[in-house]
Design a protein around this motif. Structure first.
Motif, PDB file in Angstrom:
ATOM      1  N   SER A  29       0.832  -1.199   0.000  1.00 18.02           N
ATOM      2  CA  SER A  29       0.000   0.000   0.000  1.00 18.02           C
ATOM      3  C   SER A  29       0.864   1.245   0.000  1.00 18.02           C
ATOM      4  CB  SER A  29      -0.963   0.004   1.190  1.00 18.02           C
ATOM      5  OG  SER A  29      -0.272  -0.105   2.411  1.00 18.02           O
ATOM      6  N   HIS A  30       0.244   2.333  -0.422  1.00 16.47           N
ATOM      7  CA  HIS A  30       0.921   3.614  -0.610  1.00 16.47           C
ATOM      8  C   HIS A  30       0.625   4.491   0.599  1.00 16.47           C
ATOM      9  CE1 HIS A  30       1.121   7.766  -2.408  1.00 16.47           C
ATOM     10  NE2 HIS A  30       2.081   7.256  -3.139  1.00 16.47           N
ATOM     11  N   ILE A  31       1.649   5.108   1.136  1.00 18.19           N
ATOM     12  CA  ILE A  31       1.419   6.091   2.200  1.00 18.19           C
ATOM     13  C   ILE A  31       2.207   7.357   1.873  1.00 18.19           C
ATOM     14  CG2 ILE A  31       3.149   4.968   3.711  1.00 18.19           C
ATOM     15  CD1 ILE A  31       1.511   6.092   6.110  1.00 18.19           C
ATOM     16  N   ALA A  32       1.502   8.478   1.944  1.00 22.55           N
ATOM     17  CA  ALA A  32       2.117   9.775   1.628  1.00 22.55           C
ATOM     18  C   ALA A  32       2.099  10.649   2.867  1.00 22.55           C
ATOM     19  CB  ALA A  32       1.347  10.455   0.503  1.00 22.55           C
ATOM     20  N   PHE A  33       3.229  11.306   3.136  1.00 25.33           N
ATOM     21  CA  PHE A  33       3.363  12.221   4.281  1.00 25.33           C
ATOM     22  C   PHE A  33       3.352  13.653   3.782  1.00 25.33           C
ATOM     23  CE2 PHE A  33       4.589   9.384   7.803  1.00 25.33           C
ATOM     24  CZ  PHE A  33       4.792   8.207   7.106  1.00 25.33           C
ATOM     25  N   PHE A  34       2.549  14.500   4.427  1.00 28.41           N
ATOM     26  CA  PHE A  34       2.410  15.890   4.004  1.00 28.41           C
ATOM     27  C   PHE A  34       2.868  16.859   5.083  1.00 28.41           C
ATOM     28  CE2 PHE A  34      -0.592  13.427   1.636  1.00 28.41           C
ATOM     29  CZ  PHE A  34      -0.461  13.923   0.351  1.00 28.41           C
ATOM     30  N   GLU A  35       3.618  17.861   4.650  1.00 30.15           N
ATOM     31  CA  GLU A  35       3.906  18.999   5.525  1.00 30.15           C
ATOM     32  C   GLU A  35       3.030  20.139   5.017  1.00 30.15           C
ATOM     33  OE1 GLU A  35       8.099  19.975   5.860  1.00 30.15           O
ATOM     34  OE2 GLU A  35       7.601  22.083   6.215  1.00 30.15           O
ATOM     35  N   SER A  36       2.006  20.472   5.789  1.00 28.39           N
ATOM     36  CA  SER A  36       1.032  21.487   5.376  1.00 28.39           C
ATOM     37  C   SER A  36       1.210  22.750   6.204  1.00 28.39           C
ATOM     38  CB  SER A  36      -0.389  20.946   5.585  1.00 28.39           C
ATOM     39  OG  SER A  36      -1.316  22.014   5.636  1.00 28.39           O
ATOM     40  N   PRO A  37       1.061  23.906   5.578  1.00 25.31           N
ATOM     41  CA  PRO A  37       1.120  25.143   6.367  1.00 25.31           C
ATOM     42  C   PRO A  37      -0.064  25.286   7.322  1.00 25.31           C
ATOM     43  CG  PRO A  37       0.585  25.614   4.065  1.00 25.31           C
ATOM     44  CD  PRO A  37       0.905  24.156   4.141  1.00 25.31           C
ATOM     45  N   TYR A  38      -1.048  24.400   7.204  1.00 34.16           N
ATOM     46  CA  TYR A  38      -2.267  24.532   8.001  1.00 34.16           C
ATOM     47  C   TYR A  38      -2.431  23.418   9.028  1.00 34.16           C
ATOM     48  CZ  TYR A  38      -3.038  27.623   4.069  1.00 34.16           C
ATOM     49  OH  TYR A  38      -2.888  28.598   3.114  1.00 34.16           O
ATOM     50  N   TYR A  39      -1.353  22.702   9.330  1.00 37.29           N
ATOM     51  CA  TYR A  39      -1.452  21.638  10.339  1.00 37.29           C
ATOM     52  C   TYR A  39      -0.160  21.609  11.138  1.00 37.29           C
ATOM     53  CZ  TYR A  39      -3.248  17.255  12.301  1.00 37.29           C
ATOM     54  OH  TYR A  39      -3.742  16.296  13.146  1.00 37.29           O
ATOM     55  N   HIS A  40      -0.264  21.167  12.384  1.00 32.21           N
ATOM     56  CA  HIS A  40       0.845  21.345  13.324  1.00 32.21           C
ATOM     57  C   HIS A  40       1.905  20.253  13.261  1.00 32.21           C
ATOM     58  CE1 HIS A  40      -2.201  18.887  15.331  1.00 32.21           C
ATOM     59  NE2 HIS A  40      -1.222  18.352  16.029  1.00 32.21           N
ATOM     60  N   LYS A  41       1.674  19.202  12.475  1.00 32.52           N
ATOM     61  CA  LYS A  41       2.678  18.142  12.340  1.00 32.52           C
ATOM     62  C   LYS A  41       2.467  17.451  10.997  1.00 32.52           C
ATOM     63  CE  LYS A  41      -0.196  14.827  14.897  1.00 32.52           C
ATOM     64  NZ  LYS A  41      -0.279  13.845  15.985  1.00 32.52           N
ATOM     65  N   LEU A  42       3.335  16.504  10.685  1.00 33.23           N
ATOM     66  CA  LEU A  42       3.135  15.774   9.434  1.00 33.23           C
ATOM     67  C   LEU A  42       1.813  15.009   9.491  1.00 33.23           C
ATOM     68  CD1 LEU A  42       6.602  14.238   8.446  1.00 33.23           C
ATOM     69  CD2 LEU A  42       5.644  16.485   7.883  1.00 33.23           C
ATOM     70  N   LEU A  43       1.187  14.933   8.348  1.00 31.27           N
ATOM     71  CA  LEU A  43      -0.098  14.261   8.209  1.00 31.27           C
ATOM     72  C   LEU A  43       0.076  13.257   7.082  1.00 31.27           C
ATOM     73  CD1 LEU A  43      -3.137  14.543   9.063  1.00 31.27           C
ATOM     74  CD2 LEU A  43      -3.385  16.119   7.145  1.00 31.27           C
ATOM     75  N   SER A  44      -0.441  12.048   7.257  1.00 25.89           N
ATOM     76  CA  SER A  44      -0.281  11.096   6.161  1.00 25.89           C
ATOM     77  C   SER A  44      -1.620  10.627   5.624  1.00 25.89           C
ATOM     78  CB  SER A  44       0.578   9.907   6.596  1.00 25.89           C
ATOM     79  OG  SER A  44      -0.105   9.153   7.559  1.00 25.89           O
ATOM     80  N   VAL A  45      -1.603  10.205   4.370  1.00 23.25           N
ATOM     81  CA  VAL A  45      -2.805   9.733   3.682  1.00 23.25           C
ATOM     82  C   VAL A  45      -2.516   8.368   3.096  1.00 23.25           C
ATOM     83  CG1 VAL A  45      -4.353  10.117   1.715  1.00 23.25           C
ATOM     84  CG2 VAL A  45      -3.589  12.071   3.085  1.00 23.25           C
TER      85      VAL A  45
END
Lengths: 299, 299
Positions: free
Chosen positions: A124-140
């Motif tokens: 499975s695929h997991i992507a980690f995001f650094e968003s200017p609108y969230y306080h830590k990495l978020l993954s999908v």
């Protein structure tokens, strides 16, 4: 522990023993540029499996500085893939990366029952995001591989994602199973799956994480939005992993964050004996390099 | 013509004849605050249908300045909804807004075959986003009402959205039918629907817009991403309307843009004789006011 920036992957990778990256069919300019950057950052040692003439030409024409001793000369594409998988199987490589070959044929060798690298039941695929609108990495997960996962497949997808977090040093990631509403609606399969996965976590059928669901995306991201709905949740507002109902939702979320959300990202394939880096031509240079860093950051 | 900012709705509304907004069951603080702002901006004239005592108390206690002559005193919630729908049907109101009542009971009266307001075959939700990462307003349909629309329902959803654009003065909006890939994959219904809707547009079965699909979100948003995939499209990179495969995709996209994409939004329900404003408690003050402005901006 909490990771706030993609750059942390570079630091984590540097604190690990240096990893060997095997590139299958390495004659690809963009891949070689990303590999060079990872070498220069002392994150990986490369093994380039592919057509030596073509690889050397690309290296020379583009002033890419990778030691040609790292090349294993195999012109036939299929054989290059087989050799790459074999190197991983023999413990001579820690990360597999896709070069100038389609995803399908590469992953076919990876999931081959006899000679492949599959560890659990699926990739499975997991992507980690650094968003200017969230306080830590978020993954999908999963935005790219599993089209309409059933319940058991979702369990495997969650286990793969949780393993990625554990390997990054995060012991109990918070997982939101996303639907379009936060209540059980028997007509919406996403809410049924979410409820079952939630209970499976409470009964220790899925371990090493805290699951809540069904949650709509706003409830998962924002404590305030969850409170508005009367949801009391350990996950709401502090989620790490967003599990989407299907590939359509995952893909639109991935692309929304990357293309119209101001986020940067890194992604890998989990479920094999080693992390697999599959970058696509449309990915930015930074995404490609960060995806290698992510794989190298894993313990 | 192209609309870049949600604020343009206010200007458009001011250039129109002043609209009458009918609020069904108006005894709701947040709704009344948004109505006051719209009145102060000379965008609408209100008719507040509901419990006069409760409405007056809310107005007085919160220093909300709306003329009490605009109140029609009906204490019973069901009768207040019926009266509101009747006012619209008689041409005495141009916009319907939900007050202190659940969405279900209100829309039940709206779609009632005998006394309701349904114009086409279904109601659908369209949300307009002002994103810091896109050059004009972008809309998403349907994030809130139609769970798993079939092909005919998608045609109706598109027609509703296109009508909204026409009423805002945009003659030929560009429509992307979103899937997770840009090719036909018989195993992915989203790509089949997208292909059929594309051809229906080419054959003039769907008019007044330019449709392309299947497109992944990045192809729709970014010309560069489309070019990477070899897609030659009038829609790619300049899309107005994103049509999602189902409510899960629509909802996650809506919330991704609003909660983790830095966007502001306004939304309405199309498909009835007049636009319907349904704001939810979780919406920001600005979203509520902008949704009224959007409805009032329509010709």
């Amino acid at each position: 522990m909490e990771i706030q920036k993609l750059n942390t992957f570079i630091e984590l990778a540097k604190s690990n023993k240096i990893k060997t990256l095997v590139v299958a069919v390495a004659q690809d300019l963009h891949v070689l540029q990303a590999v060079e950057k990872a070498v220069n950052n002392s994150i990986i040692k490369p093994i380039l499996v592919g057509d030596k003439d073509k690889i050397t030409t690309i290296l020379n024409e583009n002033n890419i500085n990778i030691n040609s001793k790292s090349i294993i000369d195999i012109k036939d594409i299929n054989k290059a893939v087989e050799k790459s998988v074999e190197l991983i199987k023999e413990g001579k490589g820690d990360i597999l990366m896709k070069g100038s070959i389609s995803t399908g044929p590469l992953l076919k060798k990876v999931i081959d029952k006899e000679n492949g690298l599959l560890k659990g039941s699926l990739l499975s695929h997991i992507a980690f995001f650094e968003s200017p609108y969230y306080h830590k990495l978020l993954s999908v997960t999963d935005a790219a591989m599993n089209v309409s996962p059933d319940l058991n497949e979702k369990v495997a997808i969650i286990n793969n994602a949780v393993e990625a977090y554990h390997k990054l040093g995060i012991k109990e990631p918070k997982v939101a199973i996303i639907a379009s509403v936060e209540v059980v609606n028997p007509k919406m399969e996403a809410t049924i799956h979410a409820s079952l996965l939630n209970i499976m976590n409470q009964r220790n059928q899925i371990k090493g994480c805290i699951i809540d669901g069904p949650l709509a995306l706003d409830n998962a991201i924002s404590k305030e939005a969850a409170t508005h709905k009367g949801i009391n949740s350990k996950v709401a507002g502090d989620v790490d992993i967003l599990v989407t109902p299907d590939i359509n939702v995952g893909n639109v979320l991935y692309k929304s964050l990357n293309f119209i959300g101001g986020a940067d990202s890194a992604a890998i394939i989990m479920g094999a004996q080693v992390p697999i880096v599959l970058t696509s031509r449309a990915d930015s240079e930074n995404t490609k390099f960060m995806s290698i860093s992510l794989a190298a950051a894993m313990q």
